[in-house]
Every structure is written in structure tokens, then in C-alpha cells.
Design an enzyme around this catalytic site. Sequence first.
Site, PDB file in Angstrom:
ATOM      1  N   ASN A   8      12.400   2.028 -71.726  1.00 35.18           N
ATOM      2  CA  ASN A   8      13.004   3.260 -72.246  1.00 35.18           C
ATOM      3  C   ASN A   8      13.161   4.250 -71.087  1.00 35.18           C
ATOM      4  OD1 ASN A   8      13.761   5.514 -73.673  1.00 35.18           O
ATOM      5  ND2 ASN A   8      11.747   5.889 -74.580  1.00 35.18           N
ATOM      6  N   TRP A   9      14.358   4.274 -70.540  1.00 35.09           N
ATOM      7  CA  TRP A   9      14.590   5.126 -69.360  1.00 35.09           C
ATOM      8  C   TRP A   9      14.606   6.610 -69.711  1.00 35.09           C
ATOM      9  CZ3 TRP A   9      19.217   2.543 -66.243  1.00 35.09           C
ATOM     10  CH2 TRP A   9      18.823   1.262 -65.835  1.00 35.09           C
ATOM     11  N   LYS A  10      14.688   6.909 -70.986  1.00 35.92           N
ATOM     12  CA  LYS A  10      14.819   8.311 -71.420  1.00 35.92           C
ATOM     13  C   LYS A  10      16.035   8.944 -70.728  1.00 35.92           C
ATOM     14  CE  LYS A  10       9.964   8.303 -72.498  1.00 35.92           C
ATOM     15  NZ  LYS A  10       8.744   9.052 -72.725  1.00 35.92           N
ATOM     16  N   HIS A  95      11.617   8.012 -82.133  1.00 35.57           N
ATOM     17  CA  HIS A  95      10.766   8.225 -80.962  1.00 35.57           C
ATOM     18  C   HIS A  95      10.101   9.604 -81.061  1.00 35.57           C
ATOM     19  CE1 HIS A  95       9.476   8.992 -76.873  1.00 35.57           C
ATOM     20  NE2 HIS A  95       9.478   7.680 -76.711  1.00 35.57           N
ATOM     21  N   GLU A  97       9.701  11.903 -79.055  1.00 30.03           N
ATOM     22  CA  GLU A  97      10.459  13.012 -78.465  1.00 30.03           C
ATOM     23  C   GLU A  97      11.608  13.445 -79.369  1.00 30.03           C
ATOM     24  OE1 GLU A  97      11.017  11.125 -74.666  1.00 30.03           O
ATOM     25  OE2 GLU A  97       8.901  11.458 -74.215  1.00 30.03           O
ATOM     26  N   GLU A 165       3.234   4.300 -80.843  1.00 26.83           N
ATOM     27  CA  GLU A 165       3.125   5.148 -79.659  1.00 26.83           C
ATOM     28  C   GLU A 165       2.359   6.413 -80.026  1.00 26.83           C
ATOM     29  OE1 GLU A 165       6.338   4.570 -76.580  1.00 26.83           O
ATOM     30  OE2 GLU A 165       7.350   5.647 -78.171  1.00 26.83           O
ATOM     31  N   GLY A 171       3.583   9.948 -71.819  1.00 26.40           N
ATOM     32  CA  GLY A 171       3.717  10.869 -70.687  1.00 26.40           C
ATOM     33  C   GLY A 171       2.370  11.379 -70.209  1.00 26.40           C
ATOM     34  N   SER A 210       2.116   5.544 -71.523  1.00 25.25           N
ATOM     35  CA  SER A 210       1.451   5.453 -70.212  1.00 25.25           C
ATOM     36  C   SER A 210       1.136   4.022 -69.778  1.00 25.25           C
ATOM     37  CB  SER A 210       0.188   6.314 -70.199  1.00 25.25           C
ATOM     38  OG  SER A 210       0.527   7.666 -70.407  1.00 25.25           O
ATOM     39  N   GLY A 231       7.995   3.850 -70.698  1.00 28.25           N
ATOM     40  CA  GLY A 231       8.829   4.997 -70.337  1.00 28.25           C
ATOM     41  C   GLY A 231       8.939   5.142 -68.827  1.00 28.25           C
TER      42      GLY A 231
HETATM   43  P1  PGA Z   1       5.577   6.767 -70.950  1.00 31.05           P
HETATM   44  O1  PGA Z   1       6.558   6.888 -72.230  1.00 31.05           O
HETATM   45  O2  PGA Z   1       5.464   5.275 -70.646  1.00 31.05           O
HETATM   46  O3  PGA Z   1       6.250   7.519 -69.876  1.00 31.05           O
HETATM   47  O4  PGA Z   1       4.247   7.339 -71.367  1.00 31.05           O
HETATM   48  C1  PGA Z   1       6.492   5.964 -73.267  1.00 31.05           C
HETATM   49  C2  PGA Z   1       7.526   6.294 -74.300  1.00 31.05           C
HETATM   50  O5  PGA Z   1       7.662   7.450 -74.682  1.00 31.05           O
HETATM   51  O6  PGA Z   1       8.264   5.417 -74.760  1.00 31.05           O
END
Ligand code: PGA
Length: 251
Positions: A8-10, A95, A97, A165, A171, A210, A231
Site C-alpha cells: 500500500n504505497w498510500k 482503511h 486513514e 490493522e 505508521g 509497521s 505501508g
Molecule cells: P505502515 O502502514 O506499514 O506504514 O504502518 C500500514 C497501512 O496503513 O497499511
Amino acid sequence: MKSLIVANWKMNPATWREAKKLFDVTKLLAAKAKKVSIIVAPPAIFLRSFAESNKGGKIALALQHGHAEATGSFTGDISYAHAKDAKVTYVIIGHAERRALGETNEDTRKKVEAALVLGMTPILCIGEKERAHDGSYFGVIRDQLRVGLADVSENKLAKVIIAYEPVWAIGATKAMAPRDMHEMAIFIRKSLVETRGSNGYAVKILYGGSIDSDNARTMLSEGDVDGLLVGRASADKEKFTALIHSLSLSS
Ligand code: PGA
């Protein structure tokens, strides 16, 4: 069974040039890695070009966020129908976010159903914001599953992927302990089977939050999960290479 790694590159990287480099590296990793299947969820603007350059390749593509309606007056949105037309086969739904920006369990219900109708695979993200000692987070998870999957018929249940998650581990500096993930995986499976029947056993469960090259392997072997949603470490060439290599070591 191969582990599923969702990259997931966001909202990264900033340019097409960098995105293409990252995708090329990821393609090479996917071609070589024997024990993993890689799904890339880049910013939507890159999807069609990636699909074209990946013809016959090993990578599957995912939409990070989209609209369940095929078309309409929704300025700025991208629909699952657009994504499907661009050869995208997975959609990330709910997700953390996006939930933080207002996506509700009810929204995820509509989206899971819409994705399945189009023959796409929904990756439904669930996870509690915090963990109180009284275990009330189990109720949060149960509700996210119950509402998000409410419209899924029993014979389609196994097509849904659940990505657990915990918001506090996204994050962050540390992932959740694999033994805690193991406990949560049992709870998720039990909830699915109790509410939706025995096909719940076949649902794939991923962990996200993470994950990097230091913890990915242990999470897969001890966390009772079928894969990982990654992420930050997926949007960095060196880090993602190290992560995939760490999973390709023979054990
Ligand atoms: P992260 O994000 O690996 O940067 O903690 C995971 C995610 O939100 O999919």
C-alpha cells in the site's frame, strides 16, 4: 501456500518517474520471489500504466480507495468500475486513514458488495483505535465485520480478504506482537464462522501496521495470518527489497 503481500504505497511517491522505478523493482521481486504473491496499491493515477506494463506479469493491482457507484456526480472520486476497466482486481476498503476521514462501517458494507458484484476482490480493513484492558476492542472488531460483510452471501464470503490493522500500530515504530495477532486471528475467524457459517474458515486474514524486514517473517510464521499489508516499507525500494528477501529465505 504463498503469503499475500499488499504493498500500500498510500500517497507516494511524488512523481511518475519515481513510481515507475519503484514498480520496476517490485516487478522484479515478484518475478523472483517464490513464497509470496505481491499486490500493489499505488496512487490511482498510476494504475492504468502499471496494468499495461505488467501484462502477463506476476503482480496484481489494487485500488486504495474508491466509490461503489460506477458513475455519477461525485467530483474527485474514482469508481470501482473505472478500476476494473483498467485491469485492477483488488480494492482496499475501510482503511483506517479513510475511516479517519469519515468512511463508516455502513460505507464499507456497500463497497464490499459493489466490489464482489464486479468480480473484484475486496480487502476489508478493520482495526481498533486503542486497546483498553477490558477487551472492548473485540466488540469494535466484531461490529466492523458484522456490518462490513452484511450483504455478502455465504458462498462469496471466501472471496473477501480481511486486513486487520490496529490503528495504533499503523505508521508507528512497532508492530503488534505476533502472539497478539494470533489471538486476534482466532477471534476474527470465530466471529466469521459464528455469524456467517463455515465458509468463514476460508477467509484470508492479513496483518498490517509497521511491518518491515525485521518483523515480517515472524508475523507470518507466528501470527496465524495469510499475508501482510505493508505501508511505508513498500514505498521504498531498499526497504521493500529487504522485506521480500527476508521472506524468501528458506526455513
Ligand atoms: P505502515 O502502514 O506499514 O506504514 O504502518 C500500514 C497501512 O496503513 O497499511
